[in-house]
Design a protein around this motif. Structure first.
Motif, PDB file in Angstrom:
ATOM      1  N   PRO A 135      15.187  17.085  11.863  1.00 58.71           N
ATOM      2  CA  PRO A 135      15.618  15.727  11.540  1.00 58.71           C
ATOM      3  C   PRO A 135      16.637  15.229  12.554  1.00 58.71           C
ATOM      4  CG  PRO A 135      16.746  17.311  10.143  1.00 58.71           C
ATOM      5  CD  PRO A 135      15.749  18.093  10.964  1.00 58.71           C
ATOM      6  N   ASN A 136      16.942  13.972  12.465  1.00 59.53           N
ATOM      7  CA  ASN A 136      17.941  13.390  13.352  1.00 59.53           C
ATOM      8  C   ASN A 136      19.321  13.672  12.772  1.00 59.53           C
ATOM      9  OD1 ASN A 136      19.200  11.999  15.356  1.00 59.53           O
ATOM     10  ND2 ASN A 136      18.674   9.970  14.585  1.00 59.53           N
ATOM     11  N   TRP A 137      19.837  14.863  13.059  1.00 58.15           N
ATOM     12  CA  TRP A 137      21.113  15.278  12.503  1.00 58.15           C
ATOM     13  C   TRP A 137      22.253  14.398  12.994  1.00 58.15           C
ATOM     14  CZ3 TRP A 137      19.863  20.851  14.234  1.00 58.15           C
ATOM     15  CH2 TRP A 137      19.100  21.484  13.244  1.00 58.15           C
ATOM     16  N   LYS A 138      23.229  14.256  12.165  1.00 53.35           N
ATOM     17  CA  LYS A 138      24.496  13.684  12.579  1.00 53.35           C
ATOM     18  C   LYS A 138      25.432  14.843  12.891  1.00 53.35           C
ATOM     19  CE  LYS A 138      28.235  10.618  11.119  1.00 53.35           C
ATOM     20  NZ  LYS A 138      28.852   9.875   9.989  1.00 53.35           N
ATOM     21  N   TRP A 139      25.294  15.397  14.086  1.00 48.63           N
ATOM     22  CA  TRP A 139      26.098  16.541  14.472  1.00 48.63           C
ATOM     23  C   TRP A 139      26.683  16.283  15.845  1.00 48.63           C
ATOM     24  CZ3 TRP A 139      23.857  21.366  17.090  1.00 48.63           C
ATOM     25  CH2 TRP A 139      22.763  21.030  17.895  1.00 48.63           C
ATOM     26  N   LEU A 140      27.371  17.262  16.418  1.00 49.36           N
ATOM     27  CA  LEU A 140      28.143  17.042  17.632  1.00 49.36           C
ATOM     28  C   LEU A 140      27.313  16.458  18.780  1.00 49.36           C
ATOM     29  CD1 LEU A 140      30.966  17.323  18.835  1.00 49.36           C
ATOM     30  CD2 LEU A 140      30.352  19.623  19.576  1.00 49.36           C
ATOM     31  N   PRO A 141      26.133  17.002  19.138  1.00 44.02           N
ATOM     32  CA  PRO A 141      25.367  16.406  20.241  1.00 44.02           C
ATOM     33  C   PRO A 141      24.761  15.039  19.914  1.00 44.02           C
ATOM     34  CG  PRO A 141      24.780  18.717  19.932  1.00 44.02           C
ATOM     35  CD  PRO A 141      25.568  18.305  18.738  1.00 44.02           C
ATOM     36  N   ASP A 191      36.661  14.769  19.973  1.00 47.66           N
ATOM     37  CA  ASP A 191      37.344  15.220  21.182  1.00 47.66           C
ATOM     38  C   ASP A 191      36.630  16.446  21.746  1.00 47.66           C
ATOM     39  OD1 ASP A 191      39.021  15.892  23.219  1.00 47.66           O
ATOM     40  OD2 ASP A 191      40.737  16.423  21.951  1.00 47.66           O
ATOM     41  N   THR A 192      35.905  16.262  22.843  1.00 48.15           N
ATOM     42  CA  THR A 192      35.273  17.371  23.583  1.00 48.15           C
ATOM     43  C   THR A 192      35.639  17.250  25.063  1.00 48.15           C
ATOM     44  OG1 THR A 192      33.236  16.065  23.815  1.00 48.15           O
ATOM     45  CG2 THR A 192      33.362  17.591  21.960  1.00 48.15           C
ATOM     46  N   SER A 193      36.860  16.873  25.326  1.00 47.50           N
ATOM     47  CA  SER A 193      37.275  16.581  26.696  1.00 47.50           C
ATOM     48  C   SER A 193      37.261  17.800  27.604  1.00 47.50           C
ATOM     49  CB  SER A 193      38.677  15.967  26.686  1.00 47.50           C
ATOM     50  OG  SER A 193      39.600  16.830  26.020  1.00 47.50           O
ATOM     51  N   SER A 194      37.336  19.017  27.031  1.00 52.63           N
ATOM     52  CA  SER A 194      37.356  20.226  27.860  1.00 52.63           C
ATOM     53  C   SER A 194      35.973  20.799  28.115  1.00 52.63           C
ATOM     54  CB  SER A 194      38.227  21.295  27.186  1.00 52.63           C
ATOM     55  OG  SER A 194      39.565  20.853  27.041  1.00 52.63           O
ATOM     56  N   LEU A 195      34.931  20.214  27.530  1.00 51.31           N
ATOM     57  CA  LEU A 195      33.583  20.769  27.646  1.00 51.31           C
ATOM     58  C   LEU A 195      33.087  20.664  29.080  1.00 51.31           C
ATOM     59  CD1 LEU A 195      31.260  22.001  26.009  1.00 51.31           C
ATOM     60  CD2 LEU A 195      30.334  19.696  25.743  1.00 51.31           C
ATOM     61  N   ARG A 196      32.607  21.807  29.630  1.00 57.43           N
ATOM     62  CA  ARG A 196      32.097  21.843  30.988  1.00 57.43           C
ATOM     63  C   ARG A 196      30.686  22.412  31.092  1.00 57.43           C
ATOM     64  NH1 ARG A 196      35.349  18.793  31.031  1.00 57.43           N
ATOM     65  NH2 ARG A 196      37.256  18.587  32.267  1.00 57.43           N
ATOM     66  N   ILE A 238      29.221  13.915  24.499  1.00 55.34           N
ATOM     67  CA  ILE A 238      29.205  15.333  24.848  1.00 55.34           C
ATOM     68  C   ILE A 238      28.644  15.557  26.245  1.00 55.34           C
ATOM     69  CG2 ILE A 238      26.898  15.935  24.013  1.00 55.34           C
ATOM     70  CD1 ILE A 238      28.112  18.414  22.740  1.00 55.34           C
ATOM     71  N   PHE A 239      27.950  14.556  26.797  1.00 59.86           N
ATOM     72  CA  PHE A 239      27.347  14.680  28.122  1.00 59.86           C
ATOM     73  C   PHE A 239      28.283  14.236  29.242  1.00 59.86           C
ATOM     74  CE2 PHE A 239      23.622  14.068  25.291  1.00 59.86           C
ATOM     75  CZ  PHE A 239      22.985  15.254  25.547  1.00 59.86           C
ATOM     76  N   ILE A 279      22.105  10.268  31.479  1.00 58.14           N
ATOM     77  CA  ILE A 279      22.794  11.507  31.095  1.00 58.14           C
ATOM     78  C   ILE A 279      23.332  12.213  32.333  1.00 58.14           C
ATOM     79  CG2 ILE A 279      22.444  13.796  30.099  1.00 58.14           C
ATOM     80  CD1 ILE A 279      20.448  12.585  28.175  1.00 58.14           C
ATOM     81  N   ILE A 280      22.513  12.265  33.379  1.00 57.02           N
ATOM     82  CA  ILE A 280      22.958  12.940  34.610  1.00 57.02           C
ATOM     83  C   ILE A 280      24.127  12.202  35.237  1.00 57.02           C
ATOM     84  CG2 ILE A 280      22.220  13.668  36.905  1.00 57.02           C
ATOM     85  CD1 ILE A 280      19.378  13.895  35.822  1.00 57.02           C
ATOM     86  N   SER A 281      24.060  10.893  35.238  1.00 58.35           N
ATOM     87  CA  SER A 281      25.106  10.107  35.904  1.00 58.35           C
ATOM     88  C   SER A 281      26.453  10.218  35.197  1.00 58.35           C
ATOM     89  CB  SER A 281      24.680   8.637  35.980  1.00 58.35           C
ATOM     90  OG  SER A 281      24.568   8.075  34.674  1.00 58.35           O
ATOM     91  N   GLN A 282      26.477  10.639  33.924  1.00 56.03           N
ATOM     92  CA  GLN A 282      27.737  10.771  33.204  1.00 56.03           C
ATOM     93  C   GLN A 282      28.548  11.975  33.659  1.00 56.03           C
ATOM     94  OE1 GLN A 282      28.773   8.266  30.993  1.00 56.03           O
ATOM     95  NE2 GLN A 282      26.976   7.446  32.053  1.00 56.03           N
ATOM     96  N   SER A 283      27.938  12.847  34.452  1.00 61.04           N
ATOM     97  CA  SER A 283      28.635  14.045  34.940  1.00 61.04           C
ATOM     98  C   SER A 283      28.459  14.126  36.455  1.00 61.04           C
ATOM     99  CB  SER A 283      28.093  15.309  34.265  1.00 61.04           C
ATOM    100  OG  SER A 283      28.255  15.251  32.866  1.00 61.04           O
ATOM    101  N   PRO A 284      29.205  13.344  37.200  1.00 59.37           N
ATOM    102  CA  PRO A 284      29.028  13.337  38.667  1.00 59.37           C
ATOM    103  C   PRO A 284      29.399  14.656  39.335  1.00 59.37           C
ATOM    104  CG  PRO A 284      30.952  12.053  38.010  1.00 59.37           C
ATOM    105  CD  PRO A 284      30.230  12.408  36.755  1.00 59.37           C
ATOM    106  N   GLN A 285      30.108  15.540  38.649  1.00 61.77           N
ATOM    107  CA  GLN A 285      30.515  16.809  39.243  1.00 61.77           C
ATOM    108  C   GLN A 285      29.609  17.961  38.820  1.00 61.77           C
ATOM    109  OE1 GLN A 285      34.630  17.187  38.070  1.00 61.77           O
ATOM    110  NE2 GLN A 285      35.342  15.872  39.740  1.00 61.77           N
ATOM    111  N   LEU A 286      28.393  17.670  38.393  1.00 64.24           N
ATOM    112  CA  LEU A 286      27.456  18.720  37.993  1.00 64.24           C
ATOM    113  C   LEU A 286      27.215  19.705  39.136  1.00 64.24           C
ATOM    114  CD1 LEU A 286      24.627  16.975  35.927  1.00 64.24           C
ATOM    115  CD2 LEU A 286      26.061  18.882  35.192  1.00 64.24           C
ATOM    116  N   GLU A 287      27.210  20.996  38.770  1.00 64.50           N
ATOM    117  CA  GLU A 287      26.892  22.056  39.724  1.00 64.50           C
ATOM    118  C   GLU A 287      25.571  22.739  39.400  1.00 64.50           C
ATOM    119  OE1 GLU A 287      30.189  24.689  39.700  1.00 64.50           O
ATOM    120  OE2 GLU A 287      31.621  23.197  40.450  1.00 64.50           O
TER     121      GLU A 287
END
Length: 631
Positions: A335-341, A349-354, A369-370, A394-402
């Motif tokens: 189902p379409n959960w209402k969860w963190l992702p 607050d997921t500011s430290s997620l890498r 979260i992305f 989604i990709i553009s939200q993380s310009p420092q992706l490795e």
């Protein structure tokens, strides 16, 4: 000497004399038998008395030996170590064996008190379990980790237990009971705590219903494709004197430690079914309560389970969270959960997620979260048709992706025009799924790319897409390239991701590893062979190539000969005077690894020859040649 001197033939007088002699002889025999029996009884009595005396002395010696052992343990150097130094040693062990607290706390009363008062030793949860086990194990682990220490959690849920082994469940229960008695009962009495039964499986046994919770030592990183991981813990019963030897005897990949298993209710099948239905809700209730302490959270399961909806409870602030993963090994309906992702932007607050990995679970492309990730691994559900431009968002939200891995079976057409997106730090890029994803690749610029895994079911040859990406990215230092080598490709659709020309490899001088699947075999090995004069090729392609793997590639009659020629050109027989062929001042590196799977039957003679030239050779026959038709 004659024992019978009476005359012959017998007379009445001699017969009477013989009868008197017989009576005397029989009487003497009875007397001697009685004496012999008396002596035997005396000997048996002496033996029993001696055996009893020996047994008593053995008991006394055992008591003395136990006292000697206790005394030696008391005067051993490790007993004189200050508690601060013991804590430091425990911390060193914890860095190599995250679950060592379960063993250290079972050594002696002092060590148990120290370990229970060190929450950091309980901060890494490592469990392989199934729904037949009790979720109270998680509760006990989290309680011992205190309230402030960041948590590193890895849980592997198997839908069912492993197949039974040759050892009976009765023997396994007896082993578990004896181990728990040895390691827990006396310590609990001394410390005033309660420890559940510790289930320890002998080495080599599979996990069954009686030991459903098993400690696993897992690497920090994992492959893109999730597979069920089933390990069995080794039994470890260490004493104070032998613990250091036990630690040094185990290899880094071995298991060290054993989490407890709360005994489950074995009264009926219905009770086990009810427990399985609620396992997820109880487990995630305990886990989400400590979500503010999550630093790393990994949850993997092999298939959808009865209480999978409990994953929807993963919602809230996680300010310390650096790595988050929820992965399923097979696709299912969710189902379409209402969860963190799936949370709205800036909801939590997921500011430290890498690092983020979501495989076959729902998510929303607008979730915060992305943002600002360094590693992203997405495997979308088949019934989700996310538009290409939203994947690019989604990709553009993380310009420092490795590191970036994407797998979409049924993406939708772009809603908005695609814009060029640059990932300046991206080193590893994996993309798999529908052919519409080529439009996504055409919008990316990856100047630092080192590893490219291209596993798209394209309708057209892929060399133009790959060459355009490399040219657009300024010829990045690509060292590893994989084309259509993934497991989802079938060898029955040859050319589905075919390559008509391998000339784009001329721009990949730094390439060291090449994997190719579902493409024509001969053009590849010919392109990697020595440059031919009539082919207008004046240089080696991929001169630094050391590893080559091909799978399910269509072959013709001379495929084996072409392969031999390529290996002969790149790996000449130096022992017999062979020399590398230098073209344009460049000699190719020697192949060190060669894999040929499901392409053509090479034959034992060719395989043996290849092994004389290449360090590691792995071959498997085509699928259609392995079929067995029953008579």
């Amino acid at each position: 000497m004659s024992y019978f001197d009476l005359p012959e033939p017998p007379t009445p007088a001699t017969i009477a004399q013989a009868r008197r002699s017989l009576e005397a002889q029989q009487r003497s025999v009875r007397e001697l038998s009685d004496k012999i029996q008396a002596e035997q009884d005396s000997l048996a009595r002496m033996i029993r008395e001696s055996q009893y005396t020996i047994a008593e002395m053995q008991k006394e010696r055992a008591i003395l030996q136990e006292r000697v052992t206790v005394t030696l343990a008391y005067i051993s150097p490790i007993k004189r170590l200050p508690n601060e130094l013991l804590r430091t040693i425990f911390q060193f062990n914890f860095e190599e064996y995250p679950c060592c607290a379960w063993v250290l706390s079972a050594v002696c009363q002092l060590w148990r008190k120290l370990v229970l008062n060190m929450p950091v030793l309980w901060s890494k949860v490592r469990l392989m379990t199934n729904m037949a086990s009790s979720a109270e194990t998680i509760r006990l682990w989290l309680e011992r980790s205190g309230s402030n220490v960041p948590l590193d959690i890895e849980i592997f849920l198997r839908y069912s237990a492993s197949p039974s082994t040759g050892v009976s469940s009765k023997s396994r229960r007896r082993t578990s009971y004896m181990t728990s008695q040895l390691l827990g009962d006396a310590l609990d009495a001394a410390t005033g705590t309660t420890t559940p039964v510790v289930q320890i499986a002998p080495a080599g046994l599979g996990g069954g219903a009686n030991h459903a919770v098993t400690l696993v030592q897992v690497p920090q990183h994992h492959n893109t494709h999730v597979a069920p991981i089933i390990h069995t813990a080794n039994a470890i019963a260490a004493t104070a004197n032998g613990l250091m030897h036990t630690l040094s005897a185990h290899a880094p990949d071995d298991v060290f430690g054993m989490p407890p298993l709360i005994p489950s209710d074995r009264s009926s099948h219905n009770s086990k079914t009810r427990k399985a239905m609620h396992w997820g809700h109880i487990t995630f209730y305990y886990l989400v309560e400590q979500m503010h302490r999550w630093e790393r959270f990994v949850f993997r399961f092999d298939k959808q389970f009865s209480s999978y909806a409990a994953l929807g409870a993963i919602e809230g602030d996680a300010p310390l969270l650096r790595e988050f993963e929820v992965s399923c090994a097979e696709a299912s309906f969710y189902p379409n959960w209402k969860w963190l992702p799936s949370a709205p932007p800036h909801a939590h607050d997921t500011s430290s997620l890498r690092s983020l990995t979501l495989q076959y679970v729902p998510f929303k492309w607008t979730s915060s979260i992305f943002h600002n990730l360094r590693s992203l691994n997405l495997r979308c559900l088949p019934n989700v048709h996310l538009a290409i431009d939203r994947i690019l968002h989604i990709i553009s939200q993380s310009p420092q992706l490795e590191e970036l891995s994407l797998s979409f079976v049924s993406p939708g057409q772009p809603v908005l025009p695609l814009t060029s997106t640059t990932c300046p730090d991206l080193r590893a890029f994996t993309i798999a799924g529908h052919y519409h994803l080529t439009a996504l690749v055409d919008a990316l610029v990856l100047p630092a790319l080192e590893t490219l895994v291209f596993d798209i079911d394209t309708r057209d040859p892929v060399e133009d897409t790959i060459a355009a990406l490399l040219a657009r990215s300024g010829t990045p230092p690509l060292t590893r390239l994989s084309l259509a080598y993934g497991l989802h490709n079938s060898g029955f659709f040859f050319g589905a991701a075919g390559v008509t020309s391998w000339q784009f490899l001329s721009e990949l001088d730094q390439l060291e590893a090449l994997q190719v699947g579902s493409t024509p075999f001969e053009p590849l090995v010919v392109a990697l062979s020595a440059p031919a004069e009539d082919a207008q090729q004046d240089r080696w392609l991929c001169p630094n190539l050391v590893s080559l793997a091909v799978r399910a590639c269509h072959t013709r009659g001379d495929a084996v000969a072409r392969l031999v020629q390529m290996v002969e050109a790149r790996n000449p027989d130096l022992a017999n005077g062979g020399a590398p062929l230098i073209v344009g001042g460049v000699a190719p590196a020697r192949l060190r690894q060669l894999e040929v799977h499901e392409c053509s039957q090479l034959g034992p003679d060719v395989v043996n020859w290849l092994k004389t030239r290449v360090d590691e050779v792995v071959c498997s026959d085509p699928l259609f040649e392995r079929w067995v038709i029953p008579c």
